[in-house]
Motif scaffolding. Structure first.
Motif, PDB file in Angstrom:
ATOM      1  N   THR A 194       0.911  -1.220   0.067  1.00 32.67           N
ATOM      2  CA  THR A 194      -0.029   0.036  -0.077  1.00 32.67           C
ATOM      3  C   THR A 194       0.864   1.419   0.072  1.00 32.67           C
ATOM      4  O   THR A 194       0.807   2.233  -0.771  1.00 32.67           O
ATOM      5  CB  THR A 194      -0.981  -0.131   1.368  1.00 32.67           C
ATOM      6  N   LEU A 195       1.903   1.275   0.871  1.00 30.54           N
ATOM      7  CA  LEU A 195       2.845   2.446   0.874  1.00 30.54           C
ATOM      8  C   LEU A 195       3.586   2.433  -0.543  1.00 30.54           C
ATOM      9  O   LEU A 195       3.833   3.485  -0.786  1.00 30.54           O
ATOM     10  CB  LEU A 195       3.899   2.236   2.110  1.00 30.54           C
ATOM     11  N   LYS A 245       2.766   1.620  -3.257  1.00 34.31           N
ATOM     12  CA  LYS A 245       1.923   2.288  -4.335  1.00 34.31           C
ATOM     13  C   LYS A 245       1.700   3.835  -4.224  1.00 34.31           C
ATOM     14  O   LYS A 245       1.698   4.347  -5.044  1.00 34.31           O
ATOM     15  CB  LYS A 245       0.308   1.579  -4.324  1.00 34.31           C
ATOM     16  N   LYS A 246       1.578   4.209  -2.950  1.00 34.22           N
ATOM     17  CA  LYS A 246       1.461   5.796  -2.695  1.00 34.22           C
ATOM     18  C   LYS A 246       2.730   6.304  -3.191  1.00 34.22           C
ATOM     19  O   LYS A 246       2.636   7.408  -3.678  1.00 34.22           O
ATOM     20  CB  LYS A 246       1.246   5.911  -1.244  1.00 34.22           C
ATOM     21  N   TYR A 247       3.798   5.714  -2.893  1.00 39.46           N
ATOM     22  CA  TYR A 247       5.265   6.262  -3.642  1.00 39.46           C
ATOM     23  C   TYR A 247       5.142   6.419  -5.063  1.00 39.46           C
ATOM     24  O   TYR A 247       5.615   7.276  -5.697  1.00 39.46           O
ATOM     25  CB  TYR A 247       6.515   5.431  -3.061  1.00 39.46           C
ATOM     26  N   TYR A 248       4.598   5.480  -5.742  1.00 38.50           N
ATOM     27  CA  TYR A 248       4.635   5.149  -7.130  1.00 38.50           C
ATOM     28  C   TYR A 248       3.883   6.358  -7.670  1.00 38.50           C
ATOM     29  O   TYR A 248       3.947   7.184  -8.532  1.00 38.50           O
ATOM     30  CB  TYR A 248       4.145   3.929  -7.457  1.00 38.50           C
ATOM     31  N   GLU A 249       2.678   6.415  -7.048  1.00 37.16           N
ATOM     32  CA  GLU A 249       1.597   7.387  -7.571  1.00 37.16           C
ATOM     33  C   GLU A 249       2.134   8.973  -7.279  1.00 37.16           C
ATOM     34  O   GLU A 249       1.895   9.628  -8.228  1.00 37.16           O
ATOM     35  CB  GLU A 249       0.172   7.132  -6.992  1.00 37.16           C
ATOM     36  N   ALA A 250       2.755   8.994  -6.229  1.00 41.45           N
ATOM     37  CA  ALA A 250       3.302  10.422  -5.706  1.00 41.45           C
ATOM     38  C   ALA A 250       4.184  10.785  -7.040  1.00 41.45           C
ATOM     39  O   ALA A 250       4.254  11.908  -7.546  1.00 41.45           O
ATOM     40  CB  ALA A 250       3.858  10.385  -4.728  1.00 41.45           C
TER      41      ALA A 250
END
Length: 291
Positions: free
Chosen positions: A82-83, A85-90
């Protein structure tokens, strides 16, 4: 006597683990310990701090602990997807917003904080803690050794400055009777002029002169300065933490020097007081380095 500045390093290595502990310290009024270690070792943090508190009294202490598993069988990796994915999207949003090249890779995401965590598969916390404490104690002993070396250099410097202070106080002591006599002569001249113009009981005037001259005497301040020099020397030759004692004692040095300056009109004495305060300030600056 120890300095508060130092560095210590120790390493432990066997077929399973490689531990490296680095400790550095600088001046601080109190003992302030900061530890930097992997999250999976947080269970040992308080005992590491407790060990350092037993060994050190003052200083800002930074502890850096690196831990490496040499046997992959002892390690399980947990990935926070989950984390990640957030780094990737950011990264995608930033690339689009600022029109910069998207260089996001799997290895970069895995290196981001808290994405990959180590979980203990066959790790014995008690064994790990024992290794950590052993390595930390060796590192802090190295730190203390360096502090002692620095402390011996500070002590030599203190002894030179104490000798200078003692010499200046001796010179002031020699000037004290001359200064007091000059004050008495000036005071009697002023009183004589006053008596010529007024009818005042001479015995009472002489009594007042004696009282005033006693207040102008610097004998007590000189005696206390000699006592302070001896006390300072005794403290730097004692064991344990002495920094706070020396700091307090230097306040007394300054108080006596200021009092002598306020009582004296003699130029030579005042010049000696200026030199004396300069030497005291040099001591004060160096005392800030003492544990």
């Amino acid at each position: 006597m120890k300095s508060m500045t130092g560095y210590g390093l120790s390493e432990f290595k066997d077929e399973n683990y490689h531990i490296k502990v680095e400790i550095k310290s600088v001046n601080n009024r109190f003992l302030d310990i900061n530890t930097r270690l992997p999250r999976f070792l947080l269970f040992a943090e308080e005992e590491i701090k407790s060990l350092l508190k037993q060994k050190l009294n003052r200083g800002k202490v930074d502890v850096f602990i690196n831990f490496e598993f040499l046997n992959s069988d002892n390690v399980d990796l947990e990935i926070d997807y989950t984390l990640a994915k957030k780094y990737y999207e950011a990264g995608l949003i930033m690339g689009s917003k600022y029109d910069i090249e998207n260089d996001i890779t799997t290895s970069k995401i895995l290196s981001m904080p808290d994405v990959v965590n180590i979980s203990d598969a066959e790790i014995d916390p008690d064994v790990i803690k024992a290794y950590l404490l052993q390595t930390t104690e060796e590192a802090v002993n190295g730190l203390i050794g360096m502090r002692e070396v620095e402390g011996s250099k500070l002590k030599e410097d203190f002894e030179v400055k104490l000798s200078n202070i003692n010499s200046l106080v001796q010179k002031i002591q020699k000037r004290a009777p001359i200064t007091l006599k000059e004050n008495e002569v000036k005071l009697r001249d002023r009183i004589d002029k006053y008596l010529e113009e007024s009818e005042v009981e001479e015995a009472r005037i002489l009594t007042e002169i004696a009282i005033l001259l006693d207040k102008l005497s610097i004998d007590e301040e000189i005696t206390r300065l000699f006592i302070h020099v001896k006390s300072f020397n005794d403290i730097i030759n004692s064991n344990g933490a002495v920094g706070r004692k020396l700091d307090f004692l230097l306040q007394e040095f300054n108080r006596e020097a200021n009092t002598i300056g306020s009582k004296s009109n003699d130029i030579e004495t005042l010049n000696l007081v200026v030199e004396l305060k300069s030497e005291i300030e040099k001591l004060r600056e160096q005392v800030q380095n003492v544990e």
